[in-house]
Design a protein around this motif. Structure first.
Motif, PDB file in Angstrom:
ATOM      1  N   THR A 158       0.829  -1.200   0.000  1.00 19.97           N
ATOM      2  CA  THR A 158       0.000   0.000   0.000  1.00 19.97           C
ATOM      3  C   THR A 158       0.864   1.250   0.000  1.00 19.97           C
ATOM      4  N   LEU A 179      -7.854  -5.059   7.817  1.00 15.98           N
ATOM      5  CA  LEU A 179      -8.309  -3.921   8.626  1.00 15.98           C
ATOM      6  C   LEU A 179      -7.294  -3.514   9.690  1.00 15.98           C
ATOM      7  N   MET A 182      -7.671   0.923   4.043  1.00 11.16           N
ATOM      8  CA  MET A 182      -7.039  -0.297   3.536  1.00 11.16           C
ATOM      9  C   MET A 182      -6.298  -0.013   2.231  1.00 11.16           C
ATOM     10  N   LEU A 183      -6.872   0.836   1.368  1.00  9.05           N
ATOM     11  CA  LEU A 183      -6.239   1.109   0.068  1.00  9.05           C
ATOM     12  C   LEU A 183      -4.961   1.928   0.208  1.00  9.05           C
ATOM     13  N   ILE A 184      -4.939   2.864   1.166  1.00  8.20           N
ATOM     14  CA  ILE A 184      -3.747   3.709   1.308  1.00  8.20           C
ATOM     15  C   ILE A 184      -2.776   3.162   2.354  1.00  8.20           C
ATOM     16  N   GLY A 185      -3.191   2.129   3.088  1.00  6.01           N
ATOM     17  CA  GLY A 185      -2.292   1.531   4.073  1.00  6.01           C
ATOM     18  C   GLY A 185      -2.279   2.240   5.414  1.00  6.01           C
ATOM     19  N   THR A 245      -3.367   1.648   8.500  1.00  7.01           N
ATOM     20  CA  THR A 245      -3.940   0.621   9.363  1.00  7.01           C
ATOM     21  C   THR A 245      -3.307   0.662  10.745  1.00  7.01           C
ATOM     22  N   PRO A 246      -4.031   0.223  11.800  1.00  3.35           N
ATOM     23  CA  PRO A 246      -5.437  -0.170  11.795  1.00  3.35           C
ATOM     24  C   PRO A 246      -6.336   0.971  11.309  1.00  3.35           C
ATOM     25  N   VAL A 247      -7.411   0.622  10.614  1.00  9.82           N
ATOM     26  CA  VAL A 247      -8.281   1.631  10.014  1.00  9.82           C
ATOM     27  C   VAL A 247      -8.899   2.519  11.090  1.00  9.82           C
ATOM     28  N   HIS A 298      -0.632  10.215   3.104  1.00  7.97           N
ATOM     29  CA  HIS A 298      -0.025   8.885   3.085  1.00  7.97           C
ATOM     30  C   HIS A 298       0.724   8.613   1.784  1.00  7.97           C
ATOM     31  N   VAL A 353      -0.014   9.329  -1.472  1.00  8.45           N
ATOM     32  CA  VAL A 353      -0.710   9.141  -2.743  1.00  8.45           C
ATOM     33  C   VAL A 353      -0.660  10.457  -3.516  1.00  8.45           C
ATOM     34  N   VAL A 409      -4.095  12.569  -8.323  1.00  6.05           N
ATOM     35  CA  VAL A 409      -5.142  11.832  -9.040  1.00  6.05           C
ATOM     36  C   VAL A 409      -5.649  10.672  -8.185  1.00  6.05           C
ATOM     37  N   GLY A 410      -4.725   9.897  -7.640  1.00 11.45           N
ATOM     38  CA  GLY A 410      -5.126   8.811  -6.757  1.00 11.45           C
ATOM     39  C   GLY A 410      -5.893   9.313  -5.548  1.00 11.45           C
ATOM     40  N   VAL A 465      -9.528   8.293  -4.092  1.00 12.38           N
ATOM     41  CA  VAL A 465      -9.731   7.802  -2.725  1.00 12.38           C
ATOM     42  C   VAL A 465     -10.775   8.651  -1.993  1.00 12.38           C
TER      43      VAL A 465
END
Lengths: 219, 219, 219
Positions: free
Chosen positions: A63, B59, C58-61, C63-65, C120, C122, C125-126, C130
């Motif tokens: 990620t 998660l 979760m997509l950008i990493g 975590t924990p969310v 994080h 990104v 555009v990403g 998000v």
């Protein structure tokens, strides 16, 4: 095993783009069949084209996921939706090219997915699973959002998951054994593409249990 | 709290395997009812058996997710699909053992999920949520892919989420308060299993609002 | 760009809570319409209210969310289910406030999602993608679990994804160009909220291809 660089990376990305385009077209077509609007076409195109890679990267911990970093993937996916908008009257004639492009995408996603998983510390069996999921995951998310059972699971569907699994297993084994040269991986991807096209032309499918053979599960 | 090792880890994994097998069987059975082929049986078995743990690990950021590292989980899940293939004529007689195995899995997944979440820096409330989701997440993914509303959400369904939540809350509290000894966690898991079986035998369920009580939401 | 602190963070969280409450109410209402029990109401409320942020993290990493760490989000989501339980006879009169609250949530989720993605690592555009997904992802998961095609993709649906995308793109651009002051982001969020409410009042929607225009895809 090594992350490809230079012109090799360009060639790989070009083949990936072909696959992303085909996956996106299948998403946009299903969106129209399911009575979605153009936002739905674009959305389902992006999910289908990038969903498998997103699942891969979330599962292995790579990620931010690739489609957020290499945002040309999002652009190509939107291009797939535009293709359907512009050419929908002639989609029937585009059936064959889209099938071939989709098969090319399946090959490269399965092989690259397995390679990337091993690069992130996953063992060969897990990597074979991840590569397979990279190839089929986008289509599964497409079908789930469109309120269909995944095409790859359906009775009388042509082989789709199995060619991907053959390729991802081969790639995982090759990389794990130290034979992860780009040429080996390219040949394995080509085998996946060939198997997928043949399964469609020759109507290969796997058997199914009779539904009546199974008692109703309790709620 | 500590990650179990030695024979304790073996015992825990053995109970996990029992749960994975039962979850996989429920996935493979639903696949047949939904007219999927054997690829669909294997696929839905794997999703049902490993999906909850994959959601947990994505998660909380425990990547690569456990099923990719401990790939015996994938093997046991495929074993569940094979059980259905081999024994489908006698599945009705296997109803009771599968229910008990499933309840054992629910208990260990809920407790272990909460413990692992705290180990990864999640607080007790979040860990209770994660443990519960570890127990029910695979079945929810199974139902979503099979085009069903999640069984655990359905009217007149027997209690399933609540026993998991009782167990994950108990485990999270125990670990957070310094009572995370394996024996305490094992007792909590057993309570979950007992509650789940009793809810089925005694037909426990929660109430529901009348559908007519709710106005239609705008699109 | 900076993570807001002090009273700014409190204000942001207050607006987030308003959005979480509205999203949860839409989940709990759909649960009743789909004949789920109170467990399903609570479950779908939590998924709708926290699902978009979970996908984002979760997509950008990250975590924990967030919903696992800031567990007041889970509590507010359950509060949304309680609101439906307590006030379901008067939900029709609550239509307008819920629409406004939902639009407030869409604005703050789209803007904050884009900001957090850039934080994080990104690119713009990403991050725009998000942020948009943060706003619409919970509703998409809600519809997928309830066995519906996502409302935001449906023909004749009012604009929902596009206002979110306008806001997430604006926020991503502002932050990337160094204009990520909280006041700028707050104005962008307000624009999203206004666009969303206007699209409902003025019945804005996007066109769709005729379903008959598309040939059936092979299985």
């Amino acid at each position: 095993m090594e992350e490809p660089t230079g012109w090799l990376a360009v060639v790989r990305d070009a083949f990936s783009a072909i696959g992303i385009l085909a996956f996106a077209i299948s998403g946009a077509l299903l969106a129209v069949q399911k009575r979605m609007d153009v936002v739905g076409m674009a959305g389902l195109a992006v999910v289908t084209a990038t969903g498998g890679g997103m699942l891969r990267d979330m599962l292995i911990g790579a990620t931010p996921v690739a489609a957020l970093v290499d945002w040309w993937m999002l652009a190509v996916a939107l291009g797939g939706a535009l293709v359907v908008l512009a050419l929908h009257r002639w989609m029937e004639r585009l059936d064959r090219p889209v099938l071939v492009f989709d098969a090319i995408g399946l090959g490269i996603f399965a092989v690259e997915g397995a390679r990337k998983a091993i690069e992130h510390g996953v063992g060969p069996v897990g990597a074979a699973f991840v590569g397979m999921l990279t190839g089929i995951g986008g289509g599964m998310l497409r079908d789930a959002l469109a309120n269909d059972i995944p095409a790859v699971f359906r009775r009388d569907s042509r082989l789709y998951l199995l060619p991907a699994l053959v390729g991802s297993s081969g790639a995982a084994a090759a990389v794990a054994l130290g034979y992860g040269h780009w040429l080996v991986l390219a040949i394995i991807a080509a085998v996946v593409t060939a198997l997928r096209i043949m399964s469609e032309l020759l109507r290969w499918h796997v058997p199914a249990l009779k539904t009546e053979a199974i008692p109703t599960i309790r709620d």
